[in-house]
Scaffold this motif. Sequence first.
Motif, PDB file in Angstrom:
ATOM      1  N   HIS A 109     -62.680 -58.860 -20.816  1.00 45.76           N
ATOM      2  CA  HIS A 109     -61.742 -57.764 -21.081  1.00 45.76           C
ATOM      3  C   HIS A 109     -61.693 -57.365 -22.572  1.00 45.76           C
ATOM      4  O   HIS A 109     -61.675 -56.183 -22.918  1.00 45.76           O
ATOM      5  CB  HIS A 109     -60.349 -58.189 -20.601  1.00 45.76           C
ATOM      6  CG  HIS A 109     -59.284 -57.183 -20.819  1.00 45.76           C
ATOM      7  ND1 HIS A 109     -59.096 -56.096 -19.989  1.00 45.76           N
ATOM      8  CD2 HIS A 109     -58.337 -57.082 -21.778  1.00 45.76           C
ATOM      9  CE1 HIS A 109     -58.086 -55.386 -20.431  1.00 45.76           C
ATOM     10  NE2 HIS A 109     -57.600 -55.954 -21.520  1.00 45.76           N
ATOM     11  N   HIS A 113     -62.555 -53.886 -24.659  1.00 44.54           N
ATOM     12  CA  HIS A 113     -61.788 -53.149 -25.677  1.00 44.54           C
ATOM     13  C   HIS A 113     -62.664 -52.846 -26.897  1.00 44.54           C
ATOM     14  O   HIS A 113     -62.634 -51.733 -27.428  1.00 44.54           O
ATOM     15  CB  HIS A 113     -60.568 -53.960 -26.125  1.00 44.54           C
ATOM     16  CG  HIS A 113     -59.367 -53.767 -25.250  1.00 44.54           C
ATOM     17  ND1 HIS A 113     -58.757 -52.539 -25.080  1.00 44.54           N
ATOM     18  CD2 HIS A 113     -58.648 -54.644 -24.504  1.00 44.54           C
ATOM     19  CE1 HIS A 113     -57.723 -52.677 -24.259  1.00 44.54           C
ATOM     20  NE2 HIS A 113     -57.634 -53.935 -23.887  1.00 44.54           N
ATOM     21  N   SER A 136     -52.927 -55.521 -28.532  1.00 46.94           N
ATOM     22  CA  SER A 136     -52.214 -54.905 -27.395  1.00 46.94           C
ATOM     23  C   SER A 136     -51.030 -55.794 -27.054  1.00 46.94           C
ATOM     24  O   SER A 136     -50.574 -56.577 -27.884  1.00 46.94           O
ATOM     25  CB  SER A 136     -53.161 -54.768 -26.202  1.00 46.94           C
ATOM     26  OG  SER A 136     -53.292 -56.008 -25.578  1.00 46.94           O
ATOM     27  N   HIS A 139     -52.929 -59.496 -26.397  1.00 46.11           N
ATOM     28  CA  HIS A 139     -53.734 -60.213 -27.396  1.00 46.11           C
ATOM     29  C   HIS A 139     -53.658 -59.522 -28.746  1.00 46.11           C
ATOM     30  O   HIS A 139     -53.231 -58.362 -28.849  1.00 46.11           O
ATOM     31  CB  HIS A 139     -55.188 -60.327 -26.920  1.00 46.11           C
ATOM     32  CG  HIS A 139     -55.900 -59.011 -26.909  1.00 46.11           C
ATOM     33  ND1 HIS A 139     -55.744 -58.081 -25.914  1.00 46.11           N
ATOM     34  CD2 HIS A 139     -56.745 -58.451 -27.797  1.00 46.11           C
ATOM     35  CE1 HIS A 139     -56.471 -57.022 -26.173  1.00 46.11           C
ATOM     36  NE2 HIS A 139     -57.096 -57.209 -27.315  1.00 46.11           N
ATOM     37  N   ASP A 309     -55.590 -50.345 -21.176  1.00 47.14           N
ATOM     38  CA  ASP A 309     -56.530 -50.988 -20.264  1.00 47.14           C
ATOM     39  C   ASP A 309     -57.136 -49.925 -19.355  1.00 47.14           C
ATOM     40  O   ASP A 309     -56.400 -49.187 -18.688  1.00 47.14           O
ATOM     41  CB  ASP A 309     -55.797 -52.056 -19.433  1.00 47.14           C
ATOM     42  CG  ASP A 309     -55.381 -53.224 -20.316  1.00 47.14           C
ATOM     43  OD1 ASP A 309     -55.884 -53.312 -21.456  1.00 47.14           O
ATOM     44  OD2 ASP A 309     -54.572 -54.043 -19.865  1.00 47.14           O
TER      45      ASP A 309
HETATM   46 ZN    ZN Z   1     -56.126 -54.943 -22.742  1.00 43.28          ZN
END
Ligand code: ZN
Length: 326
Positions: A109, A113, A136, A139, A309
């Motif tokens: 993931h 990003h 975000s 994280h 996302d």
């Molecule tokens: Zn994310």
Amino acid sequence: MYLLAFESSCDDTSVALLRDEELISMHTYTQLEHIKTYGVVPEIAARLHADHIFDLIGKVLTDGWITLNDVHVFAATSEPGLLPSLLIGKTVAKTLAISHKTPLIWVNHIEGHIFSVLLERKITDIQFPSVVLSASGGHNDLFLWEWLYEIEKIGSTLDDSAGESMDKVGRSMWLPFPAGRHIDELAQKYSLELHKNVPHFPLVLPAESLDFSFSGLKSAALREIETRKKDHGEITEVDMIELSYGYQKTITDILVARTLEAQKKFDTKSICIVGWVSANSALRKSIEAFSQESWIPYYLPKSMKYCGDNAAMIGIRAYWETRKAS
Ligand code: ZN
Ligand code: KG4
């Protein structure tokens, strides 16, 4: 080559269709159901992913005038994220890949990003090496991006992420979840004449590392909110603007200070800022001002829809994986 990508790591169900590097169509269902619980409930998120993912697949295929038989590669987020949520996207992608005898690519993931800056850009548009700030709700990391597949984590948060800390402070001011965008909007209402009591918070930068820490700042902000609630009977709009402005300024100063420190340390040719927090207006202004002064270019995702996302970023990371093999 048609690539069908899935993202379901948290509370956005997203499906994207790419033709090589080009995004043909993306449909995302953002689960507003979590507003009332002021946070994502994993089991509810998973049920909602299952309820929506097939409709979204239908929509992107219709937009692209293709069927599942025309898809050459499937891709899905493998980790990190909420396990029940991830399982929906992963199971759908794997089932489709097996039944269509088609390759499947798992995508991290966070790497998704990072690769979001490559959507609507050519690889030659990015000056490598680059330092990447990815922030975000889930994280808050710094990476040294040497080149396409060479990514090294050089810093991370020791406690909360920037988004998470904004959400907690926002909640205490009765702002809806997730609060980052609302704090950003309130901060933009700040005026020098009307707002004389902006709180000043300490700039906490953990020593001898490129790490972040936001929990001390969050506690200081929560204490300030409680004091104002007591002093004014309730928190006023002026309080909210002053708190949002002061708090957001400190958060963005920390994010930018660490990113620039990393840029200098590794002498990178550019800076990338990705993840939902890259939508923040103060952060954008601050990095723009640095870039104008230093002539060091910076890259944000080309569109706001690539900041949160989304499956397009999973698709573009998977696309570059297919190029690795060739
Ligand atoms: Zn994310
Ligand atoms: O939706 P979410 O859980 O997704 C990810 O973690 O990827 O979290 C998005 C986070 C939230 O913490 C939200 O408050 C923050 O990003 N956010 C912002 C802005 N828009 C969203 N933070 C600062 N400024 C914004 N404009």
